[in-house]
Design a protein around this motif. Structure first.
Motif: not given
Length: 119
Positions: A34-38, A43-47
């Protein structure tokens, strides 16, 4: 045909560096999702999730629903041991803090769990 795992995943606690497993790992994972913006992890731009996009917006019904839907979609996509059944936004403070309660099923233990976070 896949079979459900009978053992929880193991991860590293973000604050202590100790190994964490079970409900504590799932709670940590939900908070990180929830605290990680897209598009912020190289290495994980989609996450991540769009949940934080509701910060600094009016606390109207449309924004709250969009935030809840973003939380549900992201958790159900990226947390393999938890299935969300209910999300509520408990507080949408003027300082930007959002208090959210997430209920769901721990898929390994088959038990109903609840976590409340202020983000």
């Amino acid at each position: 045909m896949s079979t459900a795992s009978t053992e929880h995943l193991t991860d590293i606690d973000r604050e202590t560096g100790a190994l964490v497993q079970g409900w504590d790992r799932i709670k940590q994972s939900i908070f990180v999702i929830l605290t990680t913006r897209l598009r912020t992890r190289l290495m994980r731009l989609w996450w991540g999730s769009k949940f934080l996009d509701m910060q600094d917006k009016p606390g109207n019904q449309e924004v709250l629903m969009a935030g809840m839907m973003a939380a549900i979609a992201a958790i159900n996509t990226y947390e393999p041991e938890f299935k969300v059944t209910r999300v509520t936004i408990d507080d949408f403070g003027p300082d930007g803090d959002i208090t959210i309660t997430i209920e769901g099923v721990d898929l390994v233990d088959a038990t109903l769990k609840r976590v409340r976070n202020t983000i």
